[in-house]
Structure formats: structure tokens, C-alpha cells
Design an enzyme around this catalytic site. Structure first.
Site, PDB file in Angstrom:
ATOM      1  N   ILE A  39      -5.136  11.038   9.801  1.00  0.00           N
ATOM      2  CA  ILE A  39      -4.101  11.378   9.642  1.00  0.00           C
ATOM      3  C   ILE A  39      -4.304  12.571   8.472  1.00  0.00           C
ATOM      4  O   ILE A  39      -4.987  12.295   7.476  1.00  0.00           O
ATOM      5  CB  ILE A  39      -3.375  10.373   8.939  1.00  0.00           C
ATOM      6  N   TYR A  82     -15.056  -1.731   7.796  1.00  0.00           N
ATOM      7  CA  TYR A  82     -13.679  -1.408   8.001  1.00  0.00           C
ATOM      8  C   TYR A  82     -13.158  -1.680   9.604  1.00  0.00           C
ATOM      9  O   TYR A  82     -12.049  -2.446  10.022  1.00  0.00           O
ATOM     10  CB  TYR A  82     -13.549   0.051   7.995  1.00  0.00           C
ATOM     11  N   GLN A 112      -1.834   7.212   1.373  1.00  0.00           N
ATOM     12  CA  GLN A 112      -1.404   8.737   2.032  1.00  0.00           C
ATOM     13  C   GLN A 112      -0.403   8.180   2.893  1.00  0.00           C
ATOM     14  O   GLN A 112       0.506   9.207   2.984  1.00  0.00           O
ATOM     15  CB  GLN A 112      -2.675   8.931   2.780  1.00  0.00           C
ATOM     16  N   GLY A 121       0.817  -1.309   0.030  1.00  0.00           N
ATOM     17  CA  GLY A 121      -0.103  -0.020  -0.013  1.00  0.00           C
ATOM     18  C   GLY A 121       0.850   1.349   0.083  1.00  0.00           C
ATOM     19  O   GLY A 121       0.547   2.328   0.573  1.00  0.00           O
ATOM     20  N   ASP A 142       2.422  -1.684  -4.305  1.00  0.00           N
ATOM     21  CA  ASP A 142       0.984  -1.308  -4.586  1.00  0.00           C
ATOM     22  C   ASP A 142       0.256  -1.848  -5.645  1.00  0.00           C
ATOM     23  O   ASP A 142       1.024  -2.517  -6.610  1.00  0.00           O
ATOM     24  CB  ASP A 142       1.015   0.270  -4.361  1.00  0.00           C
ATOM     25  N   ILE A 143      -1.004  -1.742  -5.856  1.00  0.00           N
ATOM     26  CA  ILE A 143      -1.810  -1.952  -7.222  1.00  0.00           C
ATOM     27  C   ILE A 143      -1.669  -1.083  -7.899  1.00  0.00           C
ATOM     28  O   ILE A 143      -2.259  -1.173  -9.087  1.00  0.00           O
ATOM     29  CB  ILE A 143      -3.185  -2.689  -7.029  1.00  0.00           C
ATOM     30  N   ASP A 169      -0.407  -6.984  -5.443  1.00  0.00           N
ATOM     31  CA  ASP A 169      -1.850  -7.337  -4.725  1.00  0.00           C
ATOM     32  C   ASP A 169      -1.788  -8.176  -3.458  1.00  0.00           C
ATOM     33  O   ASP A 169      -1.631  -9.494  -3.685  1.00  0.00           O
ATOM     34  CB  ASP A 169      -2.819  -7.721  -5.915  1.00  0.00           C
ATOM     35  N   LYS A 182     -10.601  -4.101  11.142  1.00  0.00           N
ATOM     36  CA  LYS A 182      -9.257  -3.771  11.913  1.00  0.00           C
ATOM     37  C   LYS A 182      -9.267  -4.621  13.439  1.00  0.00           C
ATOM     38  O   LYS A 182      -8.366  -4.986  13.764  1.00  0.00           O
ATOM     39  CB  LYS A 182      -9.340  -2.340  12.114  1.00  0.00           C
TER      40      LYS A 182
HETATM   41  P1  NAD Z   1      -4.860   4.703   1.491  1.00  0.00           P
HETATM   42  O1  NAD Z   1      -6.353   4.558   0.917  1.00  0.00           O
HETATM   43  O2  NAD Z   1      -4.441   6.301   1.106  1.00  0.00           O
HETATM   44  O3  NAD Z   1      -3.765   3.612   0.831  1.00  0.00           O
HETATM   45  C1  NAD Z   1      -4.055   2.555   0.784  1.00  0.00           C
HETATM   46  C2  NAD Z   1      -3.159   1.883  -0.544  1.00  0.00           C
HETATM   47  O4  NAD Z   1      -3.575   0.342  -0.435  1.00  0.00           O
HETATM   48  C3  NAD Z   1      -3.827   2.292  -1.588  1.00  0.00           C
HETATM   49  O5  NAD Z   1      -2.525   3.002  -2.390  1.00  0.00           O
HETATM   50  C4  NAD Z   1      -4.178   1.305  -2.586  1.00  0.00           C
HETATM   51  O6  NAD Z   1      -3.975   1.304  -3.711  1.00  0.00           O
HETATM   52  C5  NAD Z   1      -3.903   0.148  -1.974  1.00  0.00           C
HETATM   53  N1  NAD Z   1      -4.536  -1.029  -1.931  1.00  0.00           N
HETATM   54  C6  NAD Z   1      -5.786  -1.248  -2.028  1.00  0.00           C
HETATM   55  N2  NAD Z   1      -6.050  -2.588  -2.283  1.00  0.00           N
HETATM   56  C7  NAD Z   1      -4.987  -3.295  -2.496  1.00  0.00           C
HETATM   57  C8  NAD Z   1      -4.682  -4.444  -2.837  1.00  0.00           C
HETATM   58  N3  NAD Z   1      -5.661  -5.492  -2.895  1.00  0.00           N
HETATM   59  N4  NAD Z   1      -3.323  -4.936  -2.939  1.00  0.00           N
HETATM   60  C9  NAD Z   1      -2.332  -4.007  -2.537  1.00  0.00           C
HETATM   61  N5  NAD Z   1      -2.558  -2.664  -2.239  1.00  0.00           N
HETATM   62  C10 NAD Z   1      -3.798  -2.204  -2.251  1.00  0.00           C
HETATM   63  O7  NAD Z   1      -4.467   4.326   3.094  1.00  0.00           O
HETATM   64  P2  NAD Z   1      -3.747   5.240   4.152  1.00  0.00           P
HETATM   65  O8  NAD Z   1      -4.413   6.132   4.694  1.00  0.00           O
HETATM   66  O9  NAD Z   1      -2.358   5.291   3.615  1.00  0.00           O
HETATM   67  O10 NAD Z   1      -3.813   3.952   5.197  1.00  0.00           O
HETATM   68  C11 NAD Z   1      -2.682   2.938   5.334  1.00  0.00           C
HETATM   69  C12 NAD Z   1      -2.880   2.253   6.604  1.00  0.00           C
HETATM   70  O11 NAD Z   1      -3.274   2.893   7.683  1.00  0.00           O
HETATM   71  C13 NAD Z   1      -4.328   1.329   6.437  1.00  0.00           C
HETATM   72  O12 NAD Z   1      -4.147   0.146   7.014  1.00  0.00           O
HETATM   73  C14 NAD Z   1      -5.445   2.036   7.205  1.00  0.00           C
HETATM   74  O13 NAD Z   1      -6.470   1.479   7.785  1.00  0.00           O
HETATM   75  C15 NAD Z   1      -4.566   2.618   8.180  1.00  0.00           C
HETATM   76  N6  NAD Z   1      -4.963   3.981   8.788  1.00  0.00           N
HETATM   77  C16 NAD Z   1      -5.192   5.189   8.025  1.00  0.00           C
HETATM   78  C17 NAD Z   1      -5.556   6.225   8.742  1.00  0.00           C
HETATM   79  C18 NAD Z   1      -5.504   7.589   7.971  1.00  0.00           C
HETATM   80  O14 NAD Z   1      -6.135   8.446   8.579  1.00  0.00           O
HETATM   81  N7  NAD Z   1      -4.995   7.746   6.586  1.00  0.00           N
HETATM   82  C19 NAD Z   1      -6.216   6.145  10.061  1.00  0.00           C
HETATM   83  C20 NAD Z   1      -5.901   4.927  10.636  1.00  0.00           C
HETATM   84  C21 NAD Z   1      -5.399   3.803  10.137  1.00  0.00           C
HETATM   85  C1  AKB Z   2     -10.801   6.592   7.999  1.00  0.00           C
HETATM   86  O1  AKB Z   2     -11.395   7.677   8.265  1.00  0.00           O
HETATM   87  O2  AKB Z   2     -11.354   5.630   7.528  1.00  0.00           O
HETATM   88  C2  AKB Z   2      -9.390   6.564   8.529  1.00  0.00           C
HETATM   89  C3  AKB Z   2      -9.171   6.048   9.734  1.00  0.00           C
HETATM   90  C4  AKB Z   2      -9.196   6.976  11.114  1.00  0.00           C
HETATM   91  O3  AKB Z   2      -9.091   4.998  10.091  1.00  0.00           O
HETATM   92  N1  AKB Z   2      -8.945   7.909   8.553  1.00  0.00           N
END
Ligand code: NAD
Ligand code: AKB
Length: 320
Positions: free
Chosen positions: A173, A143, A13, A9, A35-36, A53, A147
Site C-alpha cells: 500500500i 509474517y 499506515q 492498529g 493502538d499501542i 494492546d 497471515k
Molecule cells: P503498520 O505497521 O503501519 O501499523 C500497524 C499498527 O499496529 C502500528 O500502529 C502499531 O503500533 C500497531 N501495533 C503493533 N503491535 C501492536 C499491539 N500489540 N497492539 C496494538 N497495536 C499494535 O501496518 P499497516 O500497513 O497499517 O497494516 C495494517 C494491516 O494491513 C496489517 O494487518 C497488515 O498486515 C495489513 N497489510 C498492510 C499492507 C501494507 O502495505 N501497508 C499490505 C498488506 C497487508
Molecule cells: C509488507 O511488505 O510486509 C506489506 C505487505 C505486502 O503485506 N506491505
């Protein structure tokens, strides 16, 4: 030859900020981004990148073998808002993904896995203020369900197989580089782009919806600090509460207006309001502070100033 780090991934972000930080710390060739979807150009050009993937077991194993991987940051996931519109996809990517990654990590004797959880593990029955580390976990989103299961699975692999799985419950974030990927907290990033470009934003949450949030430099710091912490000090493994700041859209608007006085925000809550209403307002993160020294650097004022500075420069350069 020393073992490499794999990031799944990585185009997302957090991955697009964590991967360069890991490359700066451990060496560009030591960190394999996957990533995909295509990553940002800087990330693709600065070190190894593979399309991967995480629902494809054979493909994960092949990358781990090819690059002699010893540590995995498993970030690939479907976030809360997209997950509510596509719950089957969220189950497949989030749960099949983490299970496959943990299984292959066990088989290949990977040393350490980072698996991020979220404030989405909590639900409407959880205390919403100063949410305790150990409390009711009954989320009402797909979701959140994935988790909670991922946290439990990671703890199971630690106890049963000795695989060193670590994780935090990230709040929302906020970052200036890559847009968020479809969560409930995304408004807190989008608002900056619209404030700078149009001096106007329509928010999909009510103005008084307080949620826990964190600026990206703190997110990266927390991730790397936990992964480098002494295992003997960790009483928890995959489920550390983590806090930095909590605010509502109205609080954020007032802070942005200190820099852009004519900025106007309208409120049109949609289906994401119900998700936000099921999450905590503030978080008790004493376990993270006591067990591995967690301490955030950015509060609301410092985050807003830095976001507006970074995005403002890109806007003036015609890059926003
Ligand atoms: P994001 O959605 O920006 O990035 C996720 C990435 O996963 C994307 O680039 C997407 O292309 C990739 N993806 C989706 N399906 C896929 C697959 N089958 N194989 C490989 N890659 C795949 O998410 P993020 O914000 O970068 O979050 C990263 C992690 O942090 C996640 O586990 C998310 O649950 C966790 N998280 C994020 C936040 C936040 O606010 N950003 C908060 C809490 C938890
Ligand atoms: C979302 O809103 O889904 C994420 C998270 C808090 O896990 N930013």
C-alpha cells in the site's frame, strides 16, 4: 444506542487513513481508534482514542464493552520486514492478536470483523504471474505464516460460529500521509520523500523486482466496499485477492522522472530482496470483482502524480 466501530492498529499506515474515512461515513463518535502508540494528532482529536494492546485479552474485552462495539477492523500487526528480524514478536502480535480478537468478538456477539491479509500468504511455490485466488499457500516468512493462519482462523469462525469475518489480501500500500510500518514494499513510499527532498534514493530491492501495489484511496475503497457487501453474494470471506497495479522499482523511477527529471535511484538489495522474490508479480482478483464489484481507480501514472502533488505541497510548506 447503535453499535460502535473499533479500529485496532489505528495509528499505522492504513489505520490512520481508514479511521477518518470511517468517521466521515458513520460519525466521529462512532469510531473508536486504538493502538499501542500515539496516533497522528488529527486522528486523536477527531474522535475517541484508547491505548490498546491486542495481545491483552482483558483490555480488548473492556474496550468492546465500554464502547458497545458491533464491528471491528483489526489492523494491528507486525509487517514482513520487521517480522523477519523479530519472528517471535510477529507470531505473538499477529496470531495471538487475531485469535483474541475473534474469540472476544464471538463471546460478545460482535456483528462483523475485518481482518486484512496480504500477498505475503503466497510463497516461492505459488505461480507468480496472475496468481490465482485459490492456489498454493506456503509462505517462507513468519509474517506470511501468521497471515495464512489468520485467514484460516477467520474462515473457521465464520463456518463454526457464524461470525461474519471478512478480509482481503492487500498488495503493497502506497500513501502520502503516514509512513509504512516495516514491510518489504515500503520502498515504494520512501522513494517519494527522497525524490522530493534529495532527488536521490537508495532502493533496498533490485530494479527489476515487480510487485503488486495499490494506492491508499483504493485500499480504503476496497475495505469499505467489502464490509458493506451483501453477505449472500460472498463465496469467499477472509482471503480475497486484490489488484490495482504492478511495477518494479525501475518502472516507478521512470514515472517519477517524468515529474523530477534529475531524480537518481541506486540499488542496494538487502535481506528484503529474498522476501520480495517469494511474492507474486501480478494478481488475479476476479473473485473480488465478481462477488462484490471491486474496481480500482488508480494506475501507476495517476498514483505518482497524486503522491508528488500532495508531498510536494507539504515540502513547500516546510512540513516534510
Ligand atoms: P503498520 O505497521 O503501519 O501499523 C500497524 C499498527 O499496529 C502500528 O500502529 C502499531 O503500533 C500497531 N501495533 C503493533 N503491535 C501492536 C499491539 N500489540 N497492539 C496494538 N497495536 C499494535 O501496518 P499497516 O500497513 O497499517 O497494516 C495494517 C494491516 O494491513 C496489517 O494487518 C497488515 O498486515 C495489513 N497489510 C498492510 C499492507 C501494507 O502495505 N501497508 C499490505 C498488506 C497487508
Ligand atoms: C509488507 O511488505 O510486509 C506489506 C505487505 C505486502 O503485506 N506491505
Amino acid at each position: 444506542m447503535s453499535k460502535r466501530i473499533l479500529v485496532t492498529g489505528a495509528s499505522g499506515q492504513i489505520g490512520s487513513a481508514l479511521t477518518p474515512a470511517l468517521r466521515a461515513r458513520y460519525g466521529a463518535d462512532m469510531v473508536v481508534a486504538t493502538d499501542i502508540v500515539e496516533p497522528p494528532e488529527e486522528l486523536r482529536n477527531a474522535g475517541p482514542f484508547e491505548f490498546l494492546d491486542v495481545t491483552q485479552r482483558g483490555a480488548i474485552a473492556a474496550v468492546i464493552d465500554r464502547y458497545n462495539v458491533g464491528t471491528i477492523y483489526h489492523l494491528a500487526a507486525i509487517l514482513s520486514a520487521v517480522g523477519e528480524t523479530k519472528p517471535q514478536l510477529a507470531w505473538t502480535v499477529n496470531l495471538n492478536g487475531v485469535y483474541k480478537v475473534l474469540e472476544i468478538a464471538r463471546e460478545r456477539r460482535v456483528e462483523r470483523v475485518f481482518y486484512p491479509s496480504s500477498i505475503a500468504v503466497f510463497g516461492p511455490e505459488t505461480p507468480r504471474d496472475n496468481t490465482p485466488q485459490d492456489t498454493v499457500l506456503r509462505p517462507t516468512t513468519m509474517y506470511g505464516v501468521t497471515k495464512v493462519a489468520g485467514e484460516l482462523l477467520g474462515n473457521y469462525y465464520f463456518r463454526r460460529f457464524g461470525l461474519d469475518v471478512r478480509g482481503v489480501r492487500y498488495p503493497g500500500i502506497i500513501s502520502s500521509e503516514t509512513l509504512p510500518g516495516g514491510g518489504t514494499t515500503d520502498y515504494a513510499v520512501e522513494i517519494f520523500y527522497e525524490a522530493i527532498k534529495h532527488h536521490h534514493y537508495t532502493c533496498f530491492l533490485r530494479e527489476d523486482t515487480v510487485l503488486p501495489m495499490m494506492y491508499m484511496p483504493d485500499c480504503i475503497k476496497a475495505t469499505m466496499d467489502l464490509m458493506e457487501a451483501d453477505l449472500a453474494r460472498l463465496k469467499h470471506h477472509t482471503d480475497y485477492n486484490l489488484a490495482a497495479m504492478s511495477f518494479s522499482p525501475a518502472d516507478l523511477v521512470a514515472e517519477i522522472q517524468k515529474h523530477i527529471p534529475d531524480f537518481v535511484c541506486e540499488y542496494r538489495p538487502d535481506y528484503r530482496q529474498e522476501i520480495a522474490d517469494s511474492w507474486p508479480r501480478t494478481i488475479d482478483d476476479r473473485a473480488a470483482r465478481e462477488e462484490w464489484g471491486w474496481e480500482p481507480q488508480y494506475d501507476l501514472a495517476a498514483m505518482v502524480e497524486d503522491m508528488l502533488d500532495k508531498l510536494g505541497r507539504r515540502y513547500e510548506a516546510g512540513l516534510l
